[in-house]
Design an enzyme around this catalytic site. Sequence first.
Site, PDB file in Angstrom:
ATOM      1  CD  GLU A  27     126.695   4.336   2.452  1.00  0.00           C
ATOM      2  OE1 GLU A  27     126.837   3.343   3.186  1.00  0.00           O
ATOM      3  OE2 GLU A  27     127.476   5.307   2.437  1.00  0.00           O
ATOM      4  CG  ASN A  72     131.423   6.233   5.590  1.00  0.00           C
ATOM      5  OD1 ASN A  72     131.057   6.355   6.752  1.00  0.00           O
ATOM      6  ND2 ASN A  72     132.385   5.394   5.243  1.00  0.00           N
ATOM      7  CG  ASN A 172     127.147   7.038   8.930  1.00  0.00           C
ATOM      8  OD1 ASN A 172     126.640   6.013   9.388  1.00  0.00           O
ATOM      9  ND2 ASN A 172     128.287   7.023   8.253  1.00  0.00           N
ATOM     10  CD  GLU A 173     130.552   4.259  10.615  1.00  0.00           C
ATOM     11  OE1 GLU A 173     131.469   4.573   9.838  1.00  0.00           O
ATOM     12  OE2 GLU A 173     130.205   3.088  10.787  1.00  0.00           O
ATOM     13  CE1 TYR A 244     129.052  -3.564   7.961  1.00  0.00           C
ATOM     14  CE2 TYR A 244     130.162  -1.741   9.042  1.00  0.00           C
ATOM     15  CZ  TYR A 244     129.141  -2.211   8.226  1.00  0.00           C
ATOM     16  OH  TYR A 244     128.224  -1.347   7.688  1.00  0.00           O
ATOM     17  CD  GLU A 292     126.816   1.508   8.763  1.00  0.00           C
ATOM     18  OE1 GLU A 292     127.891   0.941   8.464  1.00  0.00           O
ATOM     19  OE2 GLU A 292     126.605   2.720   8.577  1.00  0.00           O
ATOM     20  CD  GLN A 352     125.600  -0.352   2.110  1.00  0.00           C
ATOM     21  OE1 GLN A 352     125.180  -0.187   0.972  1.00  0.00           O
ATOM     22  NE2 GLN A 352     126.524   0.458   2.641  1.00  0.00           N
TER      23      GLN A 352
HETATM   24  O1  AHR Z   1     128.234  -0.018   5.150  1.00  0.00           O
HETATM   25  C1  AHR Z   1     129.415   0.495   4.605  1.00  0.00           C
HETATM   26  C2  AHR Z   1     129.985   1.669   5.393  1.00  0.00           C
HETATM   27  O2  AHR Z   1     130.430   1.212   6.637  1.00  0.00           O
HETATM   28  C3  AHR Z   1     129.035   2.795   5.736  1.00  0.00           C
HETATM   29  O3  AHR Z   1     128.924   3.732   4.729  1.00  0.00           O
HETATM   30  C4  AHR Z   1     129.670   3.403   6.940  1.00  0.00           C
HETATM   31  O4  AHR Z   1     128.736   4.034   7.784  1.00  0.00           O
HETATM   32  C5  AHR Z   1     130.403   2.257   7.589  1.00  0.00           C
HETATM   33  O5  AHR Z   1     131.695   2.595   7.945  1.00  0.00           O
END
Ligand code: AHR
Length: 504
Positions: A27, A72, A172-173, A244, A292, A352
Amino acid sequence: MLTASLLLDPAFTVAPVSRRTFGSFVEHMGRCVYTGIYEPAHPTADADGFRTDVLALTRELGVSLVRYPGGNFVSGYRWEDGIGPAADRPVRRDLAWRSLETNEVGIEEFMRWAGKAGVEVMYALNLGTRGVQEALDVHEYLNHPDRTRLAELRRSNGADQPYGVKMFCLGNELDGPWQTGHKTAREYGRLAAETARALRSAEPGLELVACGSSSSSMPTFAAWEAAVLELAYDVVDYISAHAYYEPIDGDIGSFLASAVDMDHFVRSVAATADSVGARLKSKRRLMISFDEWNVWYLRAFEASRDADATDWPVAPRVIEDCYTLTDAVVVGNLLISLLRNSDRVTAACQAQLVNVIAPIRTEPGGPAWRQTIFHPFALTSRLAQGEVLRVEVRGPQYDTQRFGAVPVLDAVATHNPGTGDVAVFVVNRHQTESLNLSVALGGFGAPLRVAEAWTLADDDPTAANTAEHPDRVVPKPTPDAEVTAGLLKVTLPPVSWTAIRLTH
Ligand code: AHR
């Protein structure tokens, strides 16, 4: 000492190992791109400005697929800012990470980097501030062979042949209120469906990913997936999942069991998608793009964010988490979960690749090194071949605050019918006890022997790799892995991840 056993059989297949399980994510955020993959003044930089030390580590990591350019970031991004002569490219504000984007790296540079790294590109479209036309435009630039305005523009910028990108993320999201251009599920579902229809008219064979929830803890989780898929089911191939993990309030026991949550997440998304498919009387079965996932010390990041900041830095240090041995064991276990769910998860991207919650760290002008989490990824990507096998686990459990009683041992295996090799991936989640593991291999015919065995463990579960000590935590040969009379025996230290390749 605890004991546990596994039963493996080549007939218990889940699905083929999808190479796309070993995806990553670049990203335009923090130092992932600038001083991560790209640093023209670095001593190892090649003629295109790419750090060759990072390229070498990317290849060693075994990355197959890379999602780009966000995240994002993509929800406010104009792809055309990053093409053509460098001097003509504008500097823009990136609202997502409050920084300046210089656009020195754009499609042309990233595609060149991906070619050198030997990875497939999963391109994420901006459906935050943009829509169907801009999605068609970037697709035309990337994939249309010739004669059209944007195909000829690409050719005049040096890429004669189309890039042939197959996978596109439809935004994305967009369920997240933090997302630029955040939408309701109905608004997004309509836009995703219309964008998908238009892209398919341009190129029917594309593989399209609709945004699922940005985490399973979102208040709209599952309702979002259902509403979006009601509108887009027939024109997309994947629904995305993002997760996450981190220890909450020092609860390491639950953190070590994060894969329990990932399994549950996958089952919930698959059930939601299947229920929409059933309602629509569709014969199609959508897959999950887990695009992700990682360990991320998110609460510390949220607490450190300055809502009143007025500066606009270029490539600042953002979420450069330094990973421990325990984090690496959790990452190894999350890979076990992704493999176990290979019948539904056929693409996944660790978020990432470099510096930003990443397996690879760099210093500007300085070294690049492997974080602890690099190792389980690299070994799993190399050793998981052929078919994923379901395994029968028998062993003790322990109590967790978040998930109740969970197994101490978690495992998955793969079998390569071509070579006959079997790979076994196991985690001992116990914080103080070793585990004596026996694996019954009777179903594989000719005897198997240990070809290689690697364990990640440490007397200090908080041990980490740094620029000064880049190899503080590395996998070590597993001392006692041995096959006797069709039984593999191995001792798994507390908080450890082990990978064993067996061969005839
Ligand atoms: O990977 C970091 C961020 O986490 C990304 O930009 C977003 O898609 C997610 O919330």
